[in-house]
Design an enzyme around this catalytic site. Structure first.
Site, PDB file in Angstrom:
ATOM      1  CG  ASP A  13      -1.720   1.165   1.451  1.00  0.00           C
ATOM      2  OD1 ASP A  13      -2.292   1.662   0.456  1.00  0.00           O
ATOM      3  OD2 ASP A  13      -1.814   1.640   2.611  1.00  0.00           O
ATOM      4  NE  ARG A  14       0.739   7.454  -2.370  1.00  0.00           N
ATOM      5  CZ  ARG A  14       0.085   8.423  -3.007  1.00  0.00           C
ATOM      6  NH1 ARG A  14       0.177   8.515  -4.321  1.00  0.00           N
ATOM      7  NH2 ARG A  14      -0.667   9.285  -2.345  1.00  0.00           N
ATOM      8  CG  ASP A  15      -1.633   7.652   0.559  1.00  0.00           C
ATOM      9  OD1 ASP A  15      -0.588   8.209   0.207  1.00  0.00           O
ATOM     10  OD2 ASP A  15      -2.695   7.728  -0.083  1.00  0.00           O
ATOM     11  CB  THR A  57      -2.162   3.398  -3.941  1.00  0.00           C
ATOM     12  OG1 THR A  57      -2.651   4.511  -3.198  1.00  0.00           O
ATOM     13  CG2 THR A  57      -1.845   3.847  -5.357  1.00  0.00           C
ATOM     14  CG  ASN A  58      -8.213   1.516  -2.507  1.00  0.00           C
ATOM     15  OD1 ASN A  58      -8.015   0.792  -3.475  1.00  0.00           O
ATOM     16  ND2 ASN A  58      -8.806   1.088  -1.402  1.00  0.00           N
ATOM     17  CD  GLN A  59      -4.108   7.698  -4.152  1.00  0.00           C
ATOM     18  OE1 GLN A  59      -4.634   8.777  -3.871  1.00  0.00           O
ATOM     19  NE2 GLN A  59      -3.155   7.171  -3.399  1.00  0.00           N
ATOM     20  NE  ARG A 107     -12.686   2.338  -1.905  1.00  0.00           N
ATOM     21  CZ  ARG A 107     -11.891   3.352  -1.569  1.00  0.00           C
ATOM     22  NH1 ARG A 107     -11.176   3.952  -2.497  1.00  0.00           N
ATOM     23  NH2 ARG A 107     -11.816   3.776  -0.331  1.00  0.00           N
TER      24      ARG A 107
END
Ligand SMILES: [Mg+2]
Length: 189
Positions: A13-15, A57-59, A107
């Protein structure tokens, strides 16, 4: 089954894993992107141990009009440029721009981004892969695919039923991997 000389895939994951979350906001620009301490060092280690390494990543800020896809691509370009200066190569970055209420297949916790990665990197074996994230949806995503799950929790107070191991940061997990004999949380070896 993986052969002994094959590396496991790593999904990140990113954030909240690579860069700090912005409370109540989306990280849309490079000047909002703050590395979490130890991340670069952690990735330098991980890239010798895992392949491919992909970010999922969900954006949904994109579909909400709070950020555009161009800005996200630019941000990721800048992130990868810095990583490459540190000798780190991320093999791919997948993002899901669609809103949660549409429950899109891309997602997380839905597994569309993993299927996309598998299409791009056929060597990926989900059963031997690792998912690192800071939310329960990341853990559900990994578990749905049979992955080993690592939950980043800066303050480990609550339980996380879906996580195989909980650590405070990516570098803390790496430090466990580096010292397998002394720590039971060090799988996979
Ligand atoms: Mg996150």
């Amino acid at each position: 089954m993986k052969m002994m000389n094959e590396k496991r895939a790593l999904f990140l994951d990113r954030d909240g894993v690579i860069n700090q979350q912005l409370p109540g906001d989306y990280v849309a620009r490079w000047d909002q992107f703050k590395w979490i301490d130890g991340t670069l060092e952690a990735l330098q280690y991980l890239q010798n141990r895992f392949s491919p390494i992909v970010i999922v990543t969900n954006q949904q800020g994109i579909s909400k009009g709070l950020m555009d896809a161009y800005a996200l691509h630019l941000l990721h370009y800048q992130m990868r440029k810095k990583l490459s200066q540190e000798g780190v190569n991320i093999d791919a970055i997948y993002f899901c721009p669609f809103p949660a209420h549409q429950n899109p297949t891309c997602r997380k916790p839905n597994t569309g981004m993993a299927q996309q990665a598998k299409a791009d990197f056929p060597s990926i074996d989900f059963e031997s892969a690792v998912m690192v994230g800071d939310s329960d949806s990341d853990m559900e995503f990994g578990k749905a695919l049979g992955m080993y799950t690592v939950k980043i929790q800066p303050n480990i107070t609550t339980s996380s039923p879906h996580a195989d191991v909980r650590v405070e940061s990516l570098i803390q997990w790496v430090n466990r991997l580096r010292t397998p004999a002394t720590n039971p949380g060090s799988r996979p070896g």
